[in-house]
Design a protein around this motif. Structure first.
Motif, PDB file in Angstrom:
ATOM      1  N   ASN A  10     121.226 -60.046  11.716  1.00  0.00           N
ATOM      2  CA  ASN A  10     120.267 -61.141  11.865  1.00  0.00           C
ATOM      3  C   ASN A  10     120.297 -62.075  10.666  1.00  0.00           C
ATOM      4  N   LEU A  11     120.340 -61.485   9.473  1.00  0.00           N
ATOM      5  CA  LEU A  11     120.389 -62.292   8.251  1.00  0.00           C
ATOM      6  C   LEU A  11     121.649 -63.149   8.214  1.00  0.00           C
ATOM      7  N   GLU A  12     122.755 -62.554   8.563  1.00  0.00           N
ATOM      8  CA  GLU A  12     124.019 -63.293   8.549  1.00  0.00           C
ATOM      9  C   GLU A  12     124.011 -64.417   9.582  1.00  0.00           C
ATOM     10  N   THR A  13     123.409 -64.155  10.737  1.00  0.00           N
ATOM     11  CA  THR A  13     123.323 -65.178  11.786  1.00  0.00           C
ATOM     12  C   THR A  13     122.464 -66.350  11.337  1.00  0.00           C
ATOM     13  N   VAL A  14     121.323 -66.050  10.717  1.00  0.00           N
ATOM     14  CA  VAL A  14     120.425 -67.112  10.244  1.00  0.00           C
ATOM     15  C   VAL A  14     121.107 -67.945   9.177  1.00  0.00           C
ATOM     16  N   LEU A  15     121.888 -67.309   8.301  1.00  0.00           N
ATOM     17  CA  LEU A  15     122.596 -68.034   7.257  1.00  0.00           C
ATOM     18  C   LEU A  15     123.643 -68.977   7.830  1.00  0.00           C
ATOM     19  N   GLN A  16     124.317 -68.532   8.872  1.00  0.00           N
ATOM     20  CA  GLN A  16     125.409 -69.308   9.433  1.00  0.00           C
ATOM     21  C   GLN A  16     124.953 -70.381  10.407  1.00  0.00           C
ATOM     22  N   ASP A  17     123.823 -70.161  11.076  1.00  0.00           N
ATOM     23  CA  ASP A  17     123.365 -71.087  12.108  1.00  0.00           C
ATOM     24  C   ASP A  17     121.985 -71.653  11.750  1.00  0.00           C
ATOM     25  N   PRO A  18     121.927 -72.919  11.294  1.00  0.00           N
ATOM     26  CA  PRO A  18     120.650 -73.530  10.896  1.00  0.00           C
ATOM     27  C   PRO A  18     119.613 -73.602  12.007  1.00  0.00           C
ATOM     28  N   ASP A  83     104.449 -70.517   6.355  1.00  0.00           N
ATOM     29  CA  ASP A  83     104.061 -71.464   7.397  1.00  0.00           C
ATOM     30  C   ASP A  83     104.817 -72.771   7.252  1.00  0.00           C
ATOM     31  N   SER A  84     104.942 -73.265   6.018  1.00  0.00           N
ATOM     32  CA  SER A  84     105.651 -74.521   5.778  1.00  0.00           C
ATOM     33  C   SER A  84     107.143 -74.373   6.052  1.00  0.00           C
ATOM     34  N   LEU A  85     107.739 -73.300   5.537  1.00  0.00           N
ATOM     35  CA  LEU A  85     109.178 -73.118   5.661  1.00  0.00           C
ATOM     36  C   LEU A  85     109.622 -72.872   7.096  1.00  0.00           C
ATOM     37  N   MET A  86     108.760 -72.254   7.907  1.00  0.00           N
ATOM     38  CA  MET A  86     109.103 -72.007   9.310  1.00  0.00           C
ATOM     39  C   MET A  86     109.205 -73.306  10.110  1.00  0.00           C
ATOM     40  N   ARG A  87     108.653 -74.387   9.555  1.00  0.00           N
ATOM     41  CA  ARG A  87     108.586 -75.649  10.292  1.00  0.00           C
ATOM     42  C   ARG A  87     109.664 -76.654   9.900  1.00  0.00           C
ATOM     43  N   VAL A  88     110.412 -76.386   8.835  1.00  0.00           N
ATOM     44  CA  VAL A  88     111.325 -77.413   8.326  1.00  0.00           C
ATOM     45  C   VAL A  88     112.791 -76.986   8.449  1.00  0.00           C
ATOM     46  N   ARG A  89     113.634 -77.956   8.790  1.00  0.00           N
ATOM     47  CA  ARG A  89     115.078 -77.760   8.884  1.00  0.00           C
ATOM     48  C   ARG A  89     115.745 -79.053   8.413  1.00  0.00           C
ATOM     49  N   HIS A  90     116.401 -79.014   7.277  1.00  0.00           N
ATOM     50  CA  HIS A  90     117.062 -80.218   6.771  1.00  0.00           C
ATOM     51  C   HIS A  90     118.095 -79.810   5.729  1.00  0.00           C
ATOM     52  N   LYS A  91     119.151 -80.563   5.614  1.00  0.00           N
ATOM     53  CA  LYS A  91     120.229 -80.233   4.682  1.00  0.00           C
ATOM     54  C   LYS A  91     119.771 -80.295   3.229  1.00  0.00           C
TER      55      LYS A  91
END
Length: 282
Positions: A10-18, A83-91
């Motif tokens: 799971n950790l490896e998948t999260v790292l590889q797939d944003p 809570d904050s980190l679960m909501r954000v996705r950016h390079k």
């Protein structure tokens, strides 16, 4: 054993797939990948706790933030950061991999009575940023970066901040409230990523400002209306950004003498120094 491999996968998948959601990580897994939080895996420490290097079975590296003391205030800060980190996705936002929220029971003696004491364990897991924090690249002698690198870093921070204020997926905005060089991490290509959302505030789409009930943040990077009037708005982050840009361009950390109270004092001292240098060369 299969469960352990599943967590690692799971950790490896999260790292590889944003696009993957951050996962819940068992405490034992974090103990395993940090060699039981050994000193030789330590990356840094502060008032919040200690950050360790975690090595996955496939040799991928993560950063594990172990919050050592969990008062009610720190518990809220942990929940706020998750809570904050679960909501954000950016390079230009540090990649959040997962979290651990467990409570252990320790048998001990208290006031002469044998009791079981609850010991909360709160940890956060992030992508590992190979070049460390921006803070170490800024010095009084020279920032150690050429102009192209400085521009790239400034542009990246601006991009991450613009996303938080205008484009994140919460129909509102995230105000960071603790933007400073120590909270700007750099990858192996010197790409900046904003980190540490423990003090962040979430605004709904119609909300533009609010009032703080207590003053938190880092001296020198806090906007004056926040310090004096407890007003929280996106402008507070812009103020912090401006101080960081000055630091990057001049190669001086805020308050090099430790006596400056506000950014204005810092800017004026830098300008006077630069004028003196130019007059001396004339």
């Amino acid at each position: 054993m299969d469960d352990v491999f599943s967590v690692h996968d799971n950790l490896e998948t999260v790292l590889q797939d944003p696009s993957e959601e951050p996962c819940v990580i068992p405490l034992q897994c974090l103990r395993d990948i940090t060699n039981n939080f050994s000193g030789d895996r330590e990356l840094g420490r502060g008032g919040f706790g200690v950050v360790y290097k975690g090595v996955l079975p496939n040799e991928k590296i993560v950063a594990v933030k172990n919050l050592l003391s969990m008062s009610l205030c720190q518990e809220r800060q942990f929940e706020n950061e998750v809570d904050s980190l679960m909501r954000v996705r950016h390079k230009n936002i540090v990649r959040f991999v997962g979290y651990c929220c467990e409570t252990q029971h320790k048998y001990t003696t208290y006031n002469g009575i044998n009791v079981f004491v609850e010991m909360p364990k709160r940890l956060l897991c992030f992508e590992y940023m190979t070049s460390g924090s921006l803070d170490k690249y800024i010095s009084e002698e020279s920032c150690g970066l050429d102009w192209n690198e400085c521009y790239k870093i400034i542009k990246g921070i601006c991009g991450g901040l613009h996303y938080l204020h205008n484009e994140c997926e919460i129909n509102g905005s995230v105000i960071h409230l603790d933007l400073k060089p120590k909270n700007i991490l750099l990858d192996d290509n010197m790409m900046p990523k904003i980190a540490d959302f423990g003090l962040a505030r979430l605004f709904s789409d119609k909300k533009t400002q609010t009032c703080a009930t207590s003053l938190v943040g880092s001296k020198g990077y806090m906007a004056l209306e926040y310090m004096w009037e407890s007003i929280i708005s996106p402008i507070a982050d812009i103020y912090s950004l401006c101080v960081i840009i000055i630091e990057i361009i001049t190669g001086h950390k805020y308050g090099p003498s430790g006596t400056e109270t506000y950014c204005r004092d810092f800017v004026e001292s830098i300008l006077l120094e630069k004028c003196s240098e130019e007059n001396g060369m004339a």
